[in-house]
Motif scaffolding. Structure first.
Motif, PDB file in Angstrom:
ATOM      1  N   VAL A  44       0.851  -1.188   0.000  1.00 26.46           N
ATOM      2  CA  VAL A  44       0.000   0.000   0.000  1.00 26.46           C
ATOM      3  C   VAL A  44       0.886   1.237   0.000  1.00 26.46           C
ATOM      4  CG1 VAL A  44      -1.799   1.271   1.235  1.00 26.46           C
ATOM      5  CG2 VAL A  44      -1.787  -1.231   1.276  1.00 26.46           C
ATOM      6  N   ARG A  45       0.577   2.186  -0.880  1.00 28.49           N
ATOM      7  CA  ARG A  45       1.282   3.475  -0.894  1.00 28.49           C
ATOM      8  C   ARG A  45       0.263   4.587  -0.656  1.00 28.49           C
ATOM      9  NH1 ARG A  45       4.910   4.507  -5.943  1.00 28.49           N
ATOM     10  NH2 ARG A  45       2.951   4.943  -7.030  1.00 28.49           N
ATOM     11  N   VAL A  46       0.518   5.374   0.367  1.00 21.62           N
ATOM     12  CA  VAL A  46      -0.359   6.494   0.708  1.00 21.62           C
ATOM     13  C   VAL A  46       0.378   7.797   0.416  1.00 21.62           C
ATOM     14  CG1 VAL A  46      -1.529   7.705   2.582  1.00 21.62           C
ATOM     15  CG2 VAL A  46      -1.642   5.216   2.444  1.00 21.62           C
ATOM     16  N   THR A  47      -0.311   8.705  -0.248  1.00 22.12           N
ATOM     17  CA  THR A  47       0.256  10.018  -0.558  1.00 22.12           C
ATOM     18  C   THR A  47      -0.564  11.094   0.138  1.00 22.12           C
ATOM     19  OG1 THR A  47       0.907   9.196  -2.750  1.00 22.12           O
ATOM     20  CG2 THR A  47       0.912  11.591  -2.421  1.00 22.12           C
ATOM     21  N   GLY A  91       4.127   7.215   1.928  1.00 22.72           N
ATOM     22  CA  GLY A  91       4.485   6.179   2.874  1.00 22.72           C
ATOM     23  C   GLY A  91       4.043   4.823   2.360  1.00 22.72           C
ATOM     24  N   TYR A  92       4.797   3.787   2.705  1.00 23.44           N
ATOM     25  CA  TYR A  92       4.526   2.433   2.236  1.00 23.44           C
ATOM     26  C   TYR A  92       4.160   1.519   3.402  1.00 23.44           C
ATOM     27  CZ  TYR A  92       6.468   3.582  -2.345  1.00 23.44           C
ATOM     28  OH  TYR A  92       6.687   4.140  -3.587  1.00 23.44           O
ATOM     29  N   CYS A 106      -9.889  -5.871   8.855  1.00 24.99           N
ATOM     30  CA  CYS A 106      -8.670  -5.591   9.630  1.00 24.99           C
ATOM     31  C   CYS A 106      -7.419  -5.715   8.774  1.00 24.99           C
ATOM     32  CB  CYS A 106      -8.600  -6.520  10.836  1.00 24.99           C
ATOM     33  SG  CYS A 106      -9.806  -6.110  12.121  1.00 24.99           S
ATOM     34  N   ARG A 107      -7.386  -6.675   7.875  1.00 30.34           N
ATOM     35  CA  ARG A 107      -6.244  -6.795   6.975  1.00 30.34           C
ATOM     36  C   ARG A 107      -6.100  -5.542   6.110  1.00 30.34           C
ATOM     37  NH1 ARG A 107      -4.733 -12.432   5.304  1.00 30.34           N
ATOM     38  NH2 ARG A 107      -5.314 -13.743   7.072  1.00 30.34           N
ATOM     39  N   ALA A 108      -7.222  -5.068   5.592  1.00 28.62           N
ATOM     40  CA  ALA A 108      -7.193  -3.869   4.754  1.00 28.62           C
ATOM     41  C   ALA A 108      -6.792  -2.638   5.558  1.00 28.62           C
ATOM     42  CB  ALA A 108      -8.558  -3.667   4.099  1.00 28.62           C
ATOM     43  N   VAL A 109      -7.369  -2.488   6.742  1.00 30.43           N
ATOM     44  CA  VAL A 109      -7.000  -1.365   7.617  1.00 30.43           C
ATOM     45  C   VAL A 109      -5.518  -1.424   7.961  1.00 30.43           C
ATOM     46  CG1 VAL A 109      -7.327  -0.374   9.915  1.00 30.43           C
ATOM     47  CG2 VAL A 109      -9.314  -1.046   8.555  1.00 30.43           C
ATOM     48  N   GLY A 110      -4.994  -2.625   8.164  1.00 30.46           N
ATOM     49  CA  GLY A 110      -3.573  -2.764   8.471  1.00 30.46           C
ATOM     50  C   GLY A 110      -2.680  -2.233   7.373  1.00 30.46           C
ATOM     51  N   GLY A 111      -3.096  -2.403   6.121  1.00 33.81           N
ATOM     52  CA  GLY A 111      -2.317  -1.850   5.016  1.00 33.81           C
ATOM     53  C   GLY A 111      -2.273  -0.332   5.051  1.00 33.81           C
ATOM     54  N   LEU A 112      -3.408   0.278   5.310  1.00 29.12           N
ATOM     55  CA  LEU A 112      -3.469   1.738   5.439  1.00 29.12           C
ATOM     56  C   LEU A 112      -2.653   2.215   6.630  1.00 29.12           C
ATOM     57  CD1 LEU A 112      -4.766   4.554   4.790  1.00 29.12           C
ATOM     58  CD2 LEU A 112      -6.631   3.866   6.319  1.00 29.12           C
ATOM     59  N   ASP A 113      -2.873   1.590   7.774  1.00 27.09           N
ATOM     60  CA  ASP A 113      -2.219   2.005   9.020  1.00 27.09           C
ATOM     61  C   ASP A 113      -0.696   1.952   8.899  1.00 27.09           C
ATOM     62  OD1 ASP A 113      -2.573   2.095  12.294  1.00 27.09           O
ATOM     63  OD2 ASP A 113      -0.928   0.780  11.707  1.00 27.09           O
ATOM     64  N   THR A 114      -0.171   0.851   8.369  1.00 26.19           N
ATOM     65  CA  THR A 114       1.285   0.725   8.300  1.00 26.19           C
ATOM     66  C   THR A 114       1.887   1.717   7.306  1.00 26.19           C
ATOM     67  OG1 THR A 114       0.973  -1.178   6.791  1.00 26.19           O
ATOM     68  CG2 THR A 114       1.391  -1.655   9.121  1.00 26.19           C
ATOM     69  N   ALA A 115       1.155   2.039   6.235  1.00 21.24           N
ATOM     70  CA  ALA A 115       1.641   3.060   5.305  1.00 21.24           C
ATOM     71  C   ALA A 115       1.670   4.439   5.967  1.00 21.24           C
ATOM     72  CB  ALA A 115       0.766   3.079   4.054  1.00 21.24           C
ATOM     73  N   LEU A 116       0.674   4.715   6.807  1.00 17.68           N
ATOM     74  CA  LEU A 116       0.631   6.009   7.485  1.00 17.68           C
ATOM     75  C   LEU A 116       1.746   6.153   8.514  1.00 17.68           C
ATOM     76  CD1 LEU A 116      -3.223   6.468   7.936  1.00 17.68           C
ATOM     77  CD2 LEU A 116      -1.713   7.740   6.391  1.00 17.68           C
ATOM     78  N   TRP A 117       2.128   5.060   9.172  1.00 21.79           N
ATOM     79  CA  TRP A 117       3.252   5.126  10.110  1.00 21.79           C
ATOM     80  C   TRP A 117       4.556   5.431   9.360  1.00 21.79           C
ATOM     81  CZ3 TRP A 117       3.437   5.807  15.138  1.00 21.79           C
ATOM     82  CH2 TRP A 117       2.328   5.477  15.904  1.00 21.79           C
ATOM     83  N   ASP A 118       4.723   4.834   8.192  1.00 16.27           N
ATOM     84  CA  ASP A 118       5.900   5.129   7.374  1.00 16.27           C
ATOM     85  C   ASP A 118       5.898   6.592   6.950  1.00 16.27           C
ATOM     86  OD1 ASP A 118       8.268   4.203   5.914  1.00 16.27           O
ATOM     87  OD2 ASP A 118       7.077   4.475   4.098  1.00 16.27           O
ATOM     88  N   PRO A 125      14.300   6.982   8.179  1.00 12.66           N
ATOM     89  CA  PRO A 125      12.926   7.423   8.448  1.00 12.66           C
ATOM     90  C   PRO A 125      11.892   6.349   8.124  1.00 12.66           C
ATOM     91  CG  PRO A 125      14.149   9.075   7.202  1.00 12.66           C
ATOM     92  CD  PRO A 125      14.978   7.839   7.194  1.00 12.66           C
ATOM     93  N   GLY A 126      10.798   6.357   8.867  1.00 13.95           N
ATOM     94  CA  GLY A 126       9.724   5.402   8.647  1.00 13.95           C
ATOM     95  C   GLY A 126      10.158   3.991   8.956  1.00 13.95           C
ATOM     96  N   TRP A 127       9.821   3.064   8.061  1.00 12.99           N
ATOM     97  CA  TRP A 127      10.213   1.664   8.272  1.00 12.99           C
ATOM     98  C   TRP A 127      11.674   1.427   7.958  1.00 12.99           C
ATOM     99  CZ3 TRP A 127       6.881  -0.091  11.324  1.00 12.99           C
ATOM    100  CH2 TRP A 127       5.509   0.091  11.147  1.00 12.99           C
ATOM    101  N   GLY A 128      12.323   2.365   7.274  1.00 14.36           N
ATOM    102  CA  GLY A 128      13.745   2.224   6.982  1.00 14.36           C
ATOM    103  C   GLY A 128      14.065   1.277   5.842  1.00 14.36           C
ATOM    104  N   ILE A 129      13.066   0.906   5.055  1.00 13.27           N
ATOM    105  CA  ILE A 129      13.309   0.035   3.903  1.00 13.27           C
ATOM    106  C   ILE A 129      12.696   0.668   2.653  1.00 13.27           C
ATOM    107  CG2 ILE A 129      13.509  -2.111   5.215  1.00 13.27           C
ATOM    108  CD1 ILE A 129      10.365  -1.713   3.304  1.00 13.27           C
ATOM    109  N   THR A 130      13.135   0.215   1.493  1.00 11.79           N
ATOM    110  CA  THR A 130      12.614   0.695   0.224  1.00 11.79           C
ATOM    111  C   THR A 130      12.005  -0.473  -0.537  1.00 11.79           C
ATOM    112  OG1 THR A 130      14.349   2.379   0.099  1.00 11.79           O
ATOM    113  CG2 THR A 130      13.188   1.836  -1.952  1.00 11.79           C
TER     114      THR A 130
END
Length: 361
Positions: free
Chosen positions: A17-20, A27-28, A79-91, A341-346
């Motif tokens: 998931v990529r959020v702009t 964020g990814y 919850c799986r779908a929300v998890g994709g959004l949530d983790t992208a927002l943390w990044d 920054p963020g998750w630290g991975i690309t």
């Protein structure tokens, strides 16, 4: 800063998931593995309408809002779908603030000791023992988890006697100083689980995971109350009320939320806080080398009630190969939390280019 665009890059097994946000920062994150193409549809159809235009910094509140608003569809796929959004927002938040997610949570992105986690039952006890011994000697891993019983098999083993055979073989190979965990994957009724737990105690096993069908909390509590070995569980659960009940009734001794299954880092942290309030250890489930393991490294490096070792699969899954540019490595029984920054991975552009693309904006 408002959420402007939500994109997914999907295979059957994985969806990135990529959020702009409106300033163009991205964020990814990742939806939970397995049938991720279905979860991606849920994200665009049921989650994105609540998220687009929302404040990208109000991550915890947004995750709970979506789960609440989609109350007619409780459980795994939401919850799986929300998890994709949530983790992208943390990044996204980490990148905006110039900090790793670990640092955002008050932690330090250092090294995390891991336990090598076997995913196999279709392996002979001696073959399992041999490969675990090799990993102990070459990677310095101090703890391992093996599979006993059979998945939801109601006391039916892979073949009669295999559970004890594999425990005996692995213990003989790794010696008494290496910690040994087992996972029954909901395989037993209470009476058989208690009987098996007493056998495990004789071999110095220190972690008895999901002995009974995971939704049967009363069954699991019977086992936890009857044994000295810590009983663990929670990986399959998605409802925070169920986690609250599980923890308060002491159905388990150690709680194991999966960041991607439960609905993201925010909700996993809430489970960890519930456990911390009653003095319980939280050892998140992290059974594959997708972004899930990266998320979990950041989480356990920050929470005060993390277990001594974090789960880290010893399997090589082709569907996680080449996902991100900075592959994780085990050295002296530990893995470095990705820094930056963020998750630290690309996430690798080559992986994204081959995946199915969808966008909501």
């Amino acid at each position: 800063m408002k959420i402007k665009r939500i994109e997914t890059f999907t295979t059957r097994q994985l969806s990135v998931v990529r959020v702009t946000s409106e300033d163009g920062l991205q964020g990814y994150g990742q939806i939970a593995p397995y049938h991720a193409n279905i979860s991606a549809l849920v994200l665009h159809q049921q989650v994105a309408p609540h998220a687009l235009g929302a404040d990208a910094n109000e991550i915890e509140a947004l995750a709970e809002k979506v789960v609440r608003e989609e109350h007619k569809f409780p459980g795994s796929y939401i919850c799986r779908a929300v998890g994709g959004l949530d983790t992208a927002l943390w990044d996204l938040k980490g990148k905006r603030m110039g900090k790793s997610v670990s640092e955002l949570l008050g932690g330090k992105p250092g090294k995390v000791k891991i336990y090598g986690s076997s995913m196999k039952r279709n392996i002979s006890p001696q073959e399992e023992a041999n490969r675990i011994l090799r990993l102990k000697e070459t990677q310095g891993i101090e703890a391992f988890k093996i599979r006993i019983a059979n998945n939801f098999a109601s006391d039916v083993d892979v073949y009669p006697g295999r559970s004890e055979e594999v425990v005996r073989a692995v213990r003989a190979a790794i010696g008494d100083q290496t910690q040994l965990y087992v996972d029954a994957n909901s395989g037993f009724t209470p009476a058989k689980a208690i009987e098996t737990g007493k056998m495990l105690d004789e071999y110095g096993v220190c972690h008895f995971e999901e002995p009974c069908p995971y939704m049967e909390l009363e069954w699991t509590k019977q086992v936890a109350d009857a044994l000295d070995i810590p009983v663990t569980g929670g990986e399959q659960d998605t409802d925070l009320a169920q986690f609250k009940r599980m923890i308060q009734m002491r159905a388990v001794d150690i709680v194991q939320p999966d960041i991607c299954y439960v609905g993201g880092l925010s909700r996993a942290l809430e489970v960890a806080r519930m456990a911390e309030a009653v003095g319980m250890t939280c050892t998140p489930h992290a059974a594959n080398l997708s972004m899930l393991t990266v998320f979990t490294l950041h989480m356990v490096s920050a929470i005060p009630n993390a277990g001594k070792y974090m789960e880290y699969t010893i399997e090589e899954d082709a569907w996680t190969n080449g996902l991100f540019s900075e592959p994780l490595k085990v050295s002296d029984g530990a893995v470095q939390v990705p820094q930056g920054p963020g998750w630290g991975i690309t996430v690798r552009p080559e992986w994204l280019e081959k995946a199915e693309y969808q966008v909501s904006e």
